[in-house]
Design an enzyme around this catalytic site. Structure first.
Site, PDB file in Angstrom:
ATOM      1  N   HIS A 100      27.687   2.454  14.950  1.00 55.68           N
ATOM      2  CA  HIS A 100      26.610   2.497  13.946  1.00 55.68           C
ATOM      3  C   HIS A 100      27.190   2.325  12.537  1.00 55.68           C
ATOM      4  O   HIS A 100      26.768   1.444  11.785  1.00 55.68           O
ATOM      5  CB  HIS A 100      25.865   3.834  14.064  1.00 55.68           C
ATOM      6  N   GLU A 101      28.171   3.142  12.206  1.00 57.94           N
ATOM      7  CA  GLU A 101      28.770   3.051  10.871  1.00 57.94           C
ATOM      8  C   GLU A 101      29.488   1.709  10.709  1.00 57.94           C
ATOM      9  O   GLU A 101      29.509   1.140   9.616  1.00 57.94           O
ATOM     10  CB  GLU A 101      29.724   4.218  10.614  1.00 57.94           C
ATOM     11  N   HIS A 135      27.047  -0.759   9.435  1.00 58.81           N
ATOM     12  CA  HIS A 135      26.871  -0.596   7.980  1.00 58.81           C
ATOM     13  C   HIS A 135      28.056  -1.219   7.236  1.00 58.81           C
ATOM     14  O   HIS A 135      27.894  -1.884   6.217  1.00 58.81           O
ATOM     15  CB  HIS A 135      26.813   0.895   7.622  1.00 58.81           C
ATOM     16  N   GLU A 186      20.077  -0.214   7.370  1.00 56.40           N
ATOM     17  CA  GLU A 186      19.949   0.444   8.675  1.00 56.40           C
ATOM     18  C   GLU A 186      19.725  -0.589   9.786  1.00 56.40           C
ATOM     19  O   GLU A 186      20.100  -0.357  10.934  1.00 56.40           O
ATOM     20  CB  GLU A 186      18.800   1.468   8.617  1.00 56.40           C
TER      21      GLU A 186
END
Ligand code: ZN
Length: 520
Positions: free
Chosen positions: A269-270, A273, A299
């Site tokens: 997830h990070e 980003h 997001e």
């Protein structure tokens, strides 16, 4: 570059550098700073942030900006500027107007209130004492109403706050999306029911060596194209991404021996980003052309990698054998399908951050409805616990036994981050539309993912989204990529397809929807 624009860009670079210095200090605070250094660090951070703010709102910046744009209306003097430069100035004016709109003493008062409120919230959550936090919540909502008035809005106060995170979005637009999505999700959740995993999750309920988890996560991040010579991963209590420049984008993760998916999916997830930040055009550093479009688009990048890539069957057909090699004792007896089913169990739960893809957005709707009602004074702070339980029951079919597992679980309100929650769902929806566009333009995307080729997708995202910065709005970006504005349909189709295979009961059509309460 025109002379006035040149001067403005130089000035913006100085302000951005100050903000990035503050980001380095914050990153260090969350990762390596010794326990008793907090006071000194808070003073250092406050100084740098106020220097950046006063420079941005000061007379010098105002006069440089005033040479290019009508400071009252935002009308840019476009002569001798390219389209991207016009957009750069428009976005700068927009940020400047918002920064100027809030009186300095108001900003200070809100900062003090929310910094105190965070400590109280932590204690209230630990001790399950909503009564401790309620007076702060009251004051925070009151100040945020004032903030909305300072900023201005055409619809309702919520719009002004939402605009902090998702420029141009409105509560009415969010409501329309949620009204489309909610009955579909409520129906899916009620058909699936409470799924305890029926033994499928036993696979994950084992101990997994932390070093091996760390190494596996790094390997996936490298495969995704996260450039480790321009970034690094550390550990922190709550995973986050921070950037100091496109050449220095850091992520953190949180690992647990007994929760393999938590660490792995939070790294991915990070990582999503971080790819966005690494992919911004550094030639424009300091200006909106080297900034992400919105929180929702940010997001979309993390969700796309976490859910649409890393929770897919194709992804694990490549990576599961490698995971098995790292954890032969735990995983050698399992198949890819076993693992795929285990990481995609759907069941209503109390904690948003741990929710699956189907139930997650219902948690966001609970918060959106209540936050908006509180802001509009349609709901009293004292009535929030009851209202929370009713919403949870109505949307997810369960309700918390304690406030700690309910309205006290998230940090956002204590930070004053009102209008933030919808960006999570926007991320899921934007992400699905964007993934569908990539899928239609990249030959055999799924086949590539199944061979461990993640970089083709990274490259597509970089060229079509990351490099653009704020030269396009979220809506312009979506329309240019997909031909459509924001829509819930691709996300609904995705859930029905994916979870229809995992849960056959979703395939059977319902006899009649007439007279049913779909949780509205
Ligand atoms: Zn995120």
């Amino acid at each position: 570059m025109s002379r006035p624009l040149d001067i403005l860009v130089q000035e913006m670079r100085v302000i951005t550098q100050l903000r990035k210095v503050a980001a380095v200090l914050s990153w260090d605070q969350e990762t390596h700073m010794p326990a008793n250094s907090a006071k000194a660090r808070a003073d250092q951070l406050a100084l740098i942030i106020s220097l950046a703010h006063s420079r941005f709102t000061g007379a010098e910046f105002r006069s440089s900006l005033g040479l290019l744009v009508d400071l009252k209306t935002g009308q840019v003097d476009a002569a001798s500027l390219t389209a991207d430069q016009v957009r750069m100035v428009e976005m700068t004016w927009r940020d400047w107007r918002r920064a100027k709109a809030l009186p300095v003493d108001f900003i200070g008062k809100l900062a003090r209130l929310t910094s105190e409120a965070q400590g109280v919230w932590q204690l209230a959550r630990e001790k399950n004492r909503y009564d401790l936090f309620a007076p702060y919540l009251e004051r925070i909502f009151e100040m945020k109403r004032q903030e909305a008035d300072h900023l201005g809005y055409s619809g309702e106060p919520y719009d002004a706050l939402l605009d902090n995170y998702e420029p141009d979005a409105t509560a009415a637009q969010i409501t329309a999306l949620f009204d489309r999505l909610r009955p579909v999700l409520v129906d899916m959740v009620s058909r699936i029911g409470v799924d305890s995993g029926n033994g499928r999750t036993a696979l994950l309920e084992q101990k997994f060596d932390l070093d091996q988890q760390w190494e596996f996560g790094l390997q996936v991040l490298r495969d995704m194209g996260y450039d480790m010579s321009r970034g690094r991963q550390d550990r922190s209590a709550h995973p986050f991404t921070t950037d100091f420049h496109p050449s220095d984008v850091r992520i953190t993760t949180r690992l647990s021996e007994t929760d393999l998916p938590m660490g792995l999916f939070s790294s991915i997830h990070e990582g999503g980003h971080a790819l966005y930040e690494q992919g911004l055009n550094e030639a424009h550093f300091g200006t909106p052309l080297c900034e992400p479009i919105s929180l929702g688009i940010h997001e979309s990048q993390s969700r796309l990698w976490e859910n649409y890539v890393a929770r897919s069957r194709a992804f694990w057909s490549w990576y599961f054998p490698q995971l098995q090699e790292r954890f032969p004792e735990q995983l050698s007896g399992a198949s890819v399908d076993d693992f795929y089913a285990a990481i995609n169990v759907v069941s209503p739960s109390l904690i948003r951050a741990e929710a699956d893809e189907v139930t997650y957005n219902l948690h966001i709707m609970v918060r959106f409805d209540l936050e908006r009602a509180l802001l509009n004074k349609e709901l009293e702070v004292s009535a929030l616990p009851t209202a929370w339980s009713e919403k949870m029951q109505s949307y997810l079919g369960i309700k918390p036994r304690t406030d700690s597992d309910g309205l006290l679980q998230d940090i956002h309100w204590s930070l004053g981050a009102l209008g933030y929650f919808p960006t999570y769902t926007l991320g899921n929806l934007y992400g699905r539309q964007i993934y569908a566009a990539a899928d239609s333009q990249i030959h055999d995307l799924e086949g590539r993912i199944a061979k461990g080729d993640l970089k083709t997708l990274r490259e597509w995202l970089r060229e079509n989204i990351h490099i653009i910065g704020r030269a396009r709005t979220a809506e312009e970006l979506l329309v240019s990529l997909t031909g459509e504005p924001l829509s819930a349909e691709p996300f609904i189709a995705y859930l029905e397809e994916k979870y229809g295979q995992l849960y056959p009961q979703l395939k059977k059509s319902r006899p009649s929807m007439v007279g049913e309460n779909n949780g509205r």
